[in-house]
Structures are given as structure tokens and as C-alpha cells.
Design an enzyme around this catalytic site. Structure first.
Site, mmCIF file in Angstrom:
data_model
loop_
_atom_site.group_PDB
_atom_site.id
_atom_site.type_symbol
_atom_site.label_atom_id
_atom_site.label_comp_id
_atom_site.label_asym_id
_atom_site.label_seq_id
_atom_site.Cartn_x
_atom_site.Cartn_y
_atom_site.Cartn_z
ATOM 1 N N GLY A 1 6.588 6.850 3.827
ATOM 2 C CA GLY A 1 6.960 7.455 2.558
ATOM 3 C C GLY A 1 6.357 8.836 2.349
ATOM 4 N N MET B 1 2.243 11.233 2.779
ATOM 5 C CA MET B 1 0.889 11.268 3.329
ATOM 6 C C MET B 1 -0.015 12.154 2.482
ATOM 7 S SD MET B 1 -1.237 10.303 5.607
ATOM 8 C CE MET B 1 -2.941 10.836 5.475
ATOM 9 N N GLU C 1 -2.767 10.590 10.063
ATOM 10 C CA GLU C 1 -3.199 9.207 9.862
ATOM 11 C C GLU C 1 -2.272 8.275 10.648
ATOM 12 O OE1 GLU C 1 -3.363 7.811 5.811
ATOM 13 O OE2 GLU C 1 -4.287 5.934 6.423
ATOM 14 N N ASN D 1 -2.641 14.059 2.812
ATOM 15 C CA ASN D 1 -3.504 15.114 3.351
ATOM 16 C C ASN D 1 -4.137 15.918 2.218
ATOM 17 O OD1 ASN D 1 -2.167 14.543 5.947
ATOM 18 N ND2 ASN D 1 -0.441 15.523 4.922
ATOM 19 N N HIS E 1 0.905 7.857 -6.245
ATOM 20 C CA HIS E 1 0.094 7.209 -5.205
ATOM 21 C C HIS E 1 -0.640 8.253 -4.346
ATOM 22 C CE1 HIS E 1 -0.737 3.914 -2.276
ATOM 23 N NE2 HIS E 1 -0.730 4.929 -1.421
ATOM 24 N N GLU E 2 0.112 9.214 -3.830
ATOM 25 C CA GLU E 2 -0.532 10.204 -2.940
ATOM 26 C C GLU E 2 -1.534 11.041 -3.718
ATOM 27 O OE1 GLU E 2 0.008 9.441 0.014
ATOM 28 O OE2 GLU E 2 1.812 8.269 -0.389
HETATM 29 N N1 B3K Z 1 -1.812 6.866 4.007
HETATM 30 C C1 B3K Z 1 -0.426 7.048 4.341
HETATM 31 C C2 B3K Z 1 0.069 6.092 5.378
HETATM 32 C C3 B3K Z 1 -0.177 6.509 6.766
HETATM 33 C C4 B3K Z 1 0.502 5.567 7.720
HETATM 34 C C5 B3K Z 1 0.146 5.850 9.138
HETATM 35 N N2 B3K Z 1 0.865 4.992 10.057
HETATM 36 C C6 B3K Z 1 0.451 6.971 3.140
HETATM 37 C C7 B3K Z 1 -0.095 6.244 1.981
HETATM 38 O O1 B3K Z 1 -0.388 5.084 2.014
HETATM 39 O O2 B3K Z 1 -0.275 6.866 0.978
HETATM 40 ZN ZN ZN Z 2 -1.630 5.097 0.366
#
Ligand code: B3K
Ligand code: ZN
Length: 918
Positions: free
Chosen positions: A276, A278, A136, A280, A312-313
Site C-alpha cells: 500500500g 511506505m 523495508e 520512509n 497510517h503512514e
Molecule cells: N511498513 C510498510 C510495509 C513494508 C512491507 C515490506 N515488505 C508499510 C506499512 O505498514 O505502513
Molecule cells: Zn505500517
């Protein structure tokens, strides 16, 4: 291998990239149904075989297939097993001679890339001998040619092959379906993801890792395996992350009915990471900062952050992964919503109303010190932006934190149950789709017919399209003859770049009225409120402001009340209201709303600071100190009462006794003299330290840890308050020449059994300028030299220390020459450079401009290594136009110096171009 193309990562290399506009969105001309990826992992040359099944999108006119790529070496392209012609358009691979018709066809692409040289940390890279990916927003194109956009969702099968001794663990998304040994000491693992996903959610990890494992059962009885992977040696620091993950799974199922949809859910930690963490699918990759914690290496704040980032993730698994974004302009669809969810998660776990309020205050502080300035500066953009040059620049506090506030307003307008119904409808309608912010609000509104959100839906959506922080002006008038209190609320919003006119927003204002003499909550009788007739009057309610100006008339009042407005910070606005000091003292002492109680204290302190800053009769000494007593006795008394109040939690007291930050004070001023702000705030702190000495001592004594360490809100609140007390006592000691308290701080620093107490003591010594700071810092480094996250703290503390005669910048230069420093490691770069440039205004804004020159050198230097990190640093001078001279012209010069560099990344170029725009 034939190298046909090696893109340089800067688009087509023909000058600055053009802006991408939301209104230009078109559906993809092709769909990719399935992807089979085979990786032969090698740090210097990784081979990637990508076999896809594609078909034309029947809804879009026939056109060539244009696949995104970046920094790839292309070796082979086959269509249905046959060689085919292709061409390059910049970094894109263009195929014109594809089979006609609607039938799916096979496309095979073979490329190589060099993970070892990937310092951007986007795509496939190596960190301490382990392979990681970050896709991302647009990193997948650095792994293979693809339609790298979130609305193209495919099924993934991934085979990883690598040397078994060096890379014993091979992970990708989904389920492990096969694994085994190969020739030459190599082995393989095959993973199948049961869920379709956009390519930004792809991940792989390969290296020497160990895992903490936990089996859990969901409410439906399904079994799941949770794993937290770290480097050998770090396993002892994974318990808190695992607990946070288990709580997250349980919470999402309990609060929103959203279960874990995978057999296996993995978290992997890496020390080289741009942000912080990601999300996936099934294979979250985390910065070690948000995984590893033990009481001796992590502070209470670290523990709380881990809980919230793990949450959050995990919550993204539904809000982001099951339902994703149609395009990157919709980023807040997943980010704002998921921040809202992680905030609610932390509040629900915190439990008590007071602990919930503390969390709310902390979140609002972030919004005000980071998002409000963004909304007022050159990078201001709506929660759903209209254009961008580099999407990575739009992972902002506006998208995240303001986005969360916009979701919170929806939640408050339809109620907790109504919001849960709305979420249910959102998933019923859109599971498996890539959708827009409009789709989300529509679902919440449709599930709640008759709610104020549904009534004002079109107007509410302005929160998504208009940038800038609205201001609400409140004026009250009491009429003794009619016993009525008329409260007029008027809203306005200043122009932002590209948006000169703003239409009124829908602003929910939660309010109450307080008896000015007794502080009692008064019953609310709102004239003309048919709905409330007959019902017992409440003492708090929400009024929805939709007009530019509205007047509310409250009846049955014996005297002029004190209004308590925007309770719980019910909307992300600035509230302008001319309270008297007496009214603020009443609110601070009595408001039933904890947020507004804190807010009253902040308003009093802010007013004092602003008056002192503006008072030209109060000069500073030759050394830049502001030697004036400026806190009113009533304010000091009020702070003392808070400290002594046995009914208040320690965490809340610590927040009330902390003065507004220099950044927040600066935002209130039209012209900013950063040195004067710093001097005035320091003087206020000193006065608070000296005049409350006995109470600080009591607060220190009464809030000592007894028993074992626990990061729960009550214990961490006690540590926060005793830490502040120690800090204040050291500040006072520095003034009075007392050696007892610095000695006690040093002793505490030595014997502390947890990092929170130890680091608070070290901070007290460093920030108060004690002579004991030097031996303490040396001892700290020796103790923790093998703990990178603790060494980050050691760097950050020194780079963020109060300036004494310009000593911080030379110290920062020395820190950069320290053997432990590395510009390539984002955490380390942030701990030194960002701590100085973005978090230490008193030291950074030097009148000799040396801070700005340092900043421009570092932006340029970092840009060559990691444009994303460089662009974040570039934002440190966003608010330069507010500065008084000489800072203003020096700042402009420094920004212009960066902008003059011919080979900047799009990331940094966009930031500095916007900063310099008129
Ligand atoms: N979605 C990712 C952030 C990705 C940043 C790319 N430059 C983390 C998050 O917001 O949970
Ligand atoms: Zn996020």
C-alpha cells in the site's frame, strides 16, 4: 569497472535458506554513525558512493564487519581512505582488517546496480521513467553494502545527481540543503535528514513529478510544508490525500501530543508498488491506489482507504520511526500499534457512535475473514513471531490486525486517558531507540499502576507469544429461586504449528444483560464485586477473564436475561454460545451495542447456512444451484425491520443485510465443500432479494444522492445501501424475468456522476448475470481506458464475478491476454489473478482442478518476476487441508507442483513448505 561479486538475491545460493530465530538476536558488532550517499542515477547503471563512519560496539566481542548486500556490483572498498582486503561470504561483504580500538573509522564503498532490471521492486527501481526506492524490510542492501538491520541507526546526507530534463525532481529524506546545475545537462540535490534512522526508512525519488503543496502551522507555532507528488496530469486527484494528511497531523498532536518533527513532509505516488505505502522518514512513498482520488474515478471505499493509509503512514512517523523495532520479530511493535492508531483516527473523524460502530464492524470483518484463517492455518504465528525464513512473508494480518487488537485490549484495560499516559511514558523512555514489544507493554502498564493490565501483565503478554485464536465458551443458567443468573466463561486455544500447549490468555469481555421480553438493558449486579458496591449499577461493563474457566453471578434478576457478550468485539476471540433464535432476534432488535446487534444478525444467517450445508436431504440442481427456501420467516421479517427502521443509519443497515462471506462460513466448518457453500449462500441471497423486493425498492428510492458528492460516512452509507438494494433488485429480476431493474441499473451506470454509484450499478449487472453486463463493461473500459486504477477495477470485477458453468476461469485467461494486462505491475496482477484465486472461491475451487493448476502456473511465473507478490498469491491455498475431496487432493498436488520447482525464491518456498508440512 571490476565486477567482484554479483549476488543472486537468494542468500548464499546453497539451497533453501535457514530459519532466523528470535532467540538468536545479538547486538550489532559495529555501529554506523553517519552515512553520506552520492547517487549518479541512471536506469541501466546507477553508481552509488557510500561513505560511512563506523565504530566498534564496545559491548560486543571484536569480530569482522559483515555487511549485507544483494544484487550489487562492487567496485571499490576503502578504509580510512586506503585500499583494504575483503572477502565475500555468500552475498555478504566481510572486512577483517579494520582498525582496532574504539575510535570511529571511515569506510567508503562504491557499487553499481541496475534499477531498470529490478522487477522485484525492492531497493532502487524504475517505474514509468521515475526512480523509486523500497527498503523495508531488507531492500537497502540492494542499494549499497550495509548493516541492514533496524537497530543500526545513522545520520544520512544524500546527494542525487541525474539528467535534469528527464529527472527534474530529486527527493530524499529530510531537508533540501543545496541544489544546482552540473555539466552535460545534469543537476544535483543534496538532502540532510535531521533525524537518525534505520536504513529501512531511507528513500529517494527522481523523475518528472508535480506537487500539491500546503503550508501548515503546528500547535507550537512551527511552520511545515506538506507536499503530495504525482505524475503531471494527476494533480487534480490529490486533494483528498492532502486533506487526509492535514487531518492526520492535527489528530496526532491533539490525541497523543505528537507533533510533526520535520520542516517538510512529502508523499510521492507510484503505480508500481508491492504493497500500500511506505513510511520512509519525511518521504512516504505510496501506491497510487492510496493517493489518487476524484469522485469520478474513486469509490467511497477508495476515499476511506486513502484517509486511513495516509494516516497510517503519517502515524508511523512516531510509532515506527522515532521509536523503531530492535529486530524484525518486533514488527508488530510498530505495525499493530500504528494500525490501532489509524483505526482510532478513522473512528474519531467519522464522529457519530453509529459511524464508529460501522468502522469497528468493518475492521472485525477483515480480522475474521483473513486473520482467523491465518491463525488456524500453516502460516500461523504469534504477534511476535519466533522464527522466519523470509521476513517479507511476515507482513501479515496477524502482525497488523491482530497486533492492533492486542493494542486495543491494552487501551481498553487502562482506559483512553490511561493509554495516552502510557504512550507518553513510552516516548519518554524510548525516543530515538530500537526496542521490543515488551518495552511497549511495560510502558503502558507502568503508567497505569493498579489497572487490570498491570495486575496481569505477564499473562497478558501471552497475546504476543502464543499463536492461534482463543475460543471462549459461554453458558448461562438462571435460577428463579435466587433470582440469579450464573454465566460461565471458559477459554481454550487449539494447537498451532510448533505450539501444542497454550496457557490461558487475559481476555477482556465487555458484556451486558438484556430483558428477554422487552429488550431493555438490565442493571448489572455482579455478586462479590466489592468495587461496584454503593455505585449505581451500570448496564455494560468489562470483566477480565484470566482463568481457564470463571463463573460470574448476576443477581436481582426477575427472569432469565439474554446475555450480550464481547461487546464492540472487546477481544480477538471466537465466542461459542448456544443462543436460541429468539434470543438472537431480541439482540438484533434491541441490543444497545451496535456491534452485537450486527453480530446477532450474522449469527442467525450463519446458523441457517451451516444447517443447509449439512442437510443432505437438500440437493443441488444439475447446474449446481441450490433451489431451496432456507431462510426462516422470522429472519426475513427481522431483516425487513432493520431495513425499515428510521433510527438506523444506512451504512449500518447495509452491513446487517450483507450475509457472512463464503470464506467466513468455510472457517466454521470442519470439512469444506466450497461449491456447496457458494450455492447455499447464493440461494440465501436470492431469497432475501425476492422476499424483500418492496423494501429494496424503498431503500433504493430513499437513499439517492441529493446535492454534490461527499465521501462522508452518512453519504457513503446511503450509497452503500442503495447499491446493495440495486444489486438485490437485479438478482430478483434475474429470477423473475423482470427487465425493469436491470434497465434502471444500466441507466444509473450510464448517468452516475460518481464512481461509487457507477461501479455499484455495473457490479449489479455483472453479478446478477444480466445481458446488459457486456455492453456496460465495454462502455466502462472505453470511458476509463486512460485511468489505470479504474481499469484495475474493471479487471477485478470480471475476475471476481460469480461463476456460471465454469465461465470465470476462461474469462480470466482472456483478461490476461488483454493488451492492458501486465504481470509486472502488482496492482494489475492483483486485480486479475488475486481477484480470481483469493477472492472468488466459487469460481476458483473447480472440481476439475483447473483453478488450482492456473494458480500454480501463476505462482511460478510471478516468482521469477517478483517473489513478494508471488508469495502472497501462494497463500491462496493455505487452508487446503480443510477442503473435502476432490479439492483437497487436487490442491495438495498443485502446491507440491510449486514446491518441486528447484529455483524458487525463499519467499514462495517458505509458504509452500509450511503448507505441505504435517
Ligand atoms: N511498513 C510498510 C510495509 C513494508 C512491507 C515490506 N515488505 C508499510 C506499512 O505498514 O505502513
Ligand atoms: Zn505500517
Amino acid at each position: 569497472m571490476l565486477q567482484l561479486h554479483s549476488a543472486d538475491g537468494s542468500g548464499d545460493g546453497a539451497g533453501p535458506a535457514a530459519a532466523i530465530r528470535r532467540e538468536d538476536y545479538t547486538a550489532p558488532a559495529y555501529w554506523i554513525d553517519s552515512v553520506e550517499l552520492t547517487f549518479d542515477l541512471d536506469p541501466n547503471k546507477t553508481r552509488v558512493l557510500n561513505r560511512m563512519t563506523l565504530r566498534r560496539n564496545p559491548d560486543v566481542a571484536a569480530q569482522p564487519l559483515k555487511l549485507d548486500g544483494d544484487d550489487l556490483n562492487l567496485a571499490r572498498v576503502l578504509v580510512n581512505g586506503q585500499g583494504t582486503s575483503f572477502k565475500m561470504e555468500g552475498a555478504r561483504l566481510v572486512l577483517e582488517n579494520l582498525p582496532e580500538g574504539a575510535e570511529p573509522f571511515a569506510l567508503e564503498i562504491f557499487t553499481t546496480c541496475c534499477p531498470a532490471k529490478n522487477t522485484q521492486l525492492m531497493g532502487l527501481y524504475v517505474s514509468q521513467g521515475t526512480f523509486f526506492t523500497q527498503c523495508e524490510a531488507e531492500g537497502f542492501r540492494r542499494i549499497t553494502y550495509f548493516l541492514d538491520r533496524p537497530d543500526v541507526m545513522a545520520s544520512y546526507t544524500v546527494t542525487l545527481r541525474a539528467d535534469k530534463a528527464q529527472y527534474p525532481v530529486l527527493l530524499s529524506n529530510g531537508n533540501l540543503v543545496d541544489s544546482g546545475d552540473l555539466e552535460d545537462g545534469r543537476h544535483f540535490a543534496k538532502w540532510v535528514d535531521p533525524h537518525k534512522k534505520p536504513c529501512y526508512l531511507f528513500a529517494l525519488v527522481a523523475g518528472k513529478l508535480v506537487a500539491r503543496e500546503q503550508k501548515i502551522k503546528s500547535r507550537s507555532g512551527a511552520d511545515h510544508l506538506l507536499q503530495v507528488y504525482v505524475r503531471p496530469g494527476d494533480l487534480g486527484k490529490t486533494e483528498h490525500a492532502m486533506n487526509s494528511l492535514m487531518y492526520s497531523v492535527a489528530w496526532d498532536e491533539a490525541r497523543f501530543g505528537l507533533p510533526l518533527d520535520l520542516e517538510r513532509f512529502m508523499i510521492v505516488a507510484t503505480s508500481d508498488f508491492n504493497m500500500g505505502a511506505m513510511e520512509n522518514k519525511g518521504l512516504n512513498i505510496f501506491n497510487t491506489k492510496y493517493v489518487l482520488a476524484s469522485e469520478s474515478t474513486a469509490t467511497d471505499t477508495d476515499f476511506a482507504n486513502i484517509e486511513s493509509v495516509v494516516g497510517h503512514e503519517y502515524f508511523h512517523n512516531w510509532t515506527g520511526n522515532r521509536v523503531t523495532c530492535r529486530d524484525w520479530f518486533q514488527l508488530s511493535l510498530k505495525e499493530g500499534l500504528t494500525v490501532f492508531r489509524d483505526q482510532e483516527f478513522s473512528m474519531d473523524l467519522a464522529g457519530s457512535p453509529s459511524a464508529r460502530a460501522v468502522k469497528r464492524i468493518e475492521d472485525v470483518r477483515v480480522l475474521r475473514t483473513a486473520q482467523f484463517p491465518e491463525d488456524a492455518g500453516p502460516m500461523a504465528h504469534p504477534v511476535r513471531p519466533d522464527s522466519y525464513v523470509e521476513i517479507n512473508n511476515f507482513y501479515t494480518v496477524t502482525i497488523y490486525e491482530k497486533g492492533a487488537e492486542v493494542v486495543r485490549m491494552q487501551h481498553n484495560l487502562v482506559g483512553r486517558e490511561g493509554f495516552a499516559k502510557g504512550m507518553k511514558l513510552y516516548f519518554e523512555r524510548h525516543d530515538g531507540q530500537a526496542v521490543t514489544c515488551d518495552d511497549f507493554v511495560q510502558a503502558i502498564a507502568d503508567a497505569n499502576p493498579g489497572s487490570p493490565l498491570t495486575q496481569h501483565l505477564a499473562q497478558f503478554k501471552r497475546w504476543y507469544s502464543q499463536a492461534g485464536t482463543p475460543r471462549v465458551r459461554a453458558t448461562g443458567r438462571y435460577d428463579a429461586a435466587t433470582r440469579c443468573y450464573a454465566l460461565t466463561l471458559s477459554q481454550s486455544c487449539a494447537p498451532t504449528p510448533g505450539q501444542s500447549e497454550k496457557q490461558p490468555f487475559v481476555i477482556p469481555v465487555e458484556l451486558g444483560l438484556i430483558d428477554a421480553t422487552t429488550g431493555a438493558a438490565l442493571p448489572l449486579h455482579l455478586a462479590g464485586d466489592g468495587a461496584a458496591e454503593g455505585a449505581a449499577p451500570t448496564t455494560s461493563r468489562v470483566v477480565v477473564l484470566t482463568e481457564a474457566s470463571q463463573t460470574l453471578t448476576f443477581t436481582n434478576l426477575d427472569a432469565e436475561p439474554v446475555p450480550s457478550l464481547l461487546r464492540g468485539f472487546s477481544a480477538p476471540v471466537v465466542l461459542d454460545i448456544d443462543y436460541t433464535d429468539a434470543q438472537l432476534l431480541t439482540l438484533l432488535a434491541h441490543d444497545a451495542d451496535a456491534f452485537n446487534r450486527w453480530e446477532a444478525g450474522q449469527r442467525l444467517a450463519l446458523r441457517t447456512a451451516i444447517n443447509a450445508i449439512a442437510d443432505s436431504t437438500m440437493g443441488t440442481s444439475a447446474s449446481g444451484q441450490f433451489d431451496h427456501q432456507i431462510l426462516a420467516a422470522e429472519f426475513v421479517d427481522a431483516m425487513r425491520s432493520v431495513l425499515r427502521n428510521p433510527a438506523l443509519d444506512a451504512a449500518f443497515k447495509e452491513l446487517v443485510l450483507t450475509l457472512p462471506s463464503e470464506t467466513y462460513i468455510a472457517e466454521q466448518l470442519a470439512v469444506v465443500d466450497p461449491q456447496r457453500i457458494h450455492a447455499v449462500r447464493e440461494a440465501m441471497r436470492e431469497q432475501l432479494a425476492l422476499s424483500l423486493q418492496a423494501d429494496w425498492e424503498a431503500a433504493w428510492e430513499q437513499n439517492q444522492d441529493t446535492g454534490g458528492y461527499s465521501p462522508d460516512p452518512v453519504s457513503s452509507g446511503r450509497r452503500a445501501l442503495s447499491g446493495l438494494a440495486l444489486h438485490m433488485l437485479c438478482i430478483a429480476a434475474q429470477k423473475t424475468g423482470d427487465v425493469v431493474w436491470p434497465g434502471k441499473a444500466y441507466q444509473r451506470f450510464k448517468v452516475a456522476t460518481n464512481m461509487t454509484d457507477r461501479f455499484n450499478a455495473l457490479t449489479a449487472l455483472v453479478a446478477s448475470g444480466s445481458e446488459l453486463a457486456t455492453p456496460a463493461l465495454a462502455r466502462f473500459h472505453t470511458l476509463f481506458k486512460d485511468e489505470p486504477l479504474v481499469i484495475d477495477k474493471w479487471f477485478a470485477l470480471q475476475a471476481g464475478a460469480p461463476d456460471r458453468g465454469g465461465n470465470v476461469l476462461p474469462a480470466v485467461r482472456q483478461l490476461m491476454a488483454h493488451p492492458d494486462f501486465s504481470l509486472k505491475n502488482p496492482n494489475r496482477a492483483r486485480s486479475v489473478i488475486f481477484s480470481y484465486c483469493s477472492a472468488n472461491p466459487g469460481a476458483f475451487h473447480r472440481s476439475d482442478a483447473a483453478g488450482y493448476v492456473f494458480w500454480s502456473d501463476r505462482v511460478i511465473e510471478l516468482d521469477a518476476i517478483n517473489p513478494q507478490v508471488a508469495a502472497r498469491l501462494a497463500r491462496a491455498l493455505d487452508r487446503w487441508k480443510k477442503l473435502a475431496d476432490p479439492w483437497r487432493s487436487a490442491a495438495r498436488e498443485a502446491i507440491a507442483r510449486v514446491a518441486a520447482k528447484p529455483d524458487l525464491s525463499n519467499d514462495v518456498r517458505e509458504v509452500v513448505t509450511r503448507a505441505l508440512a504435517e
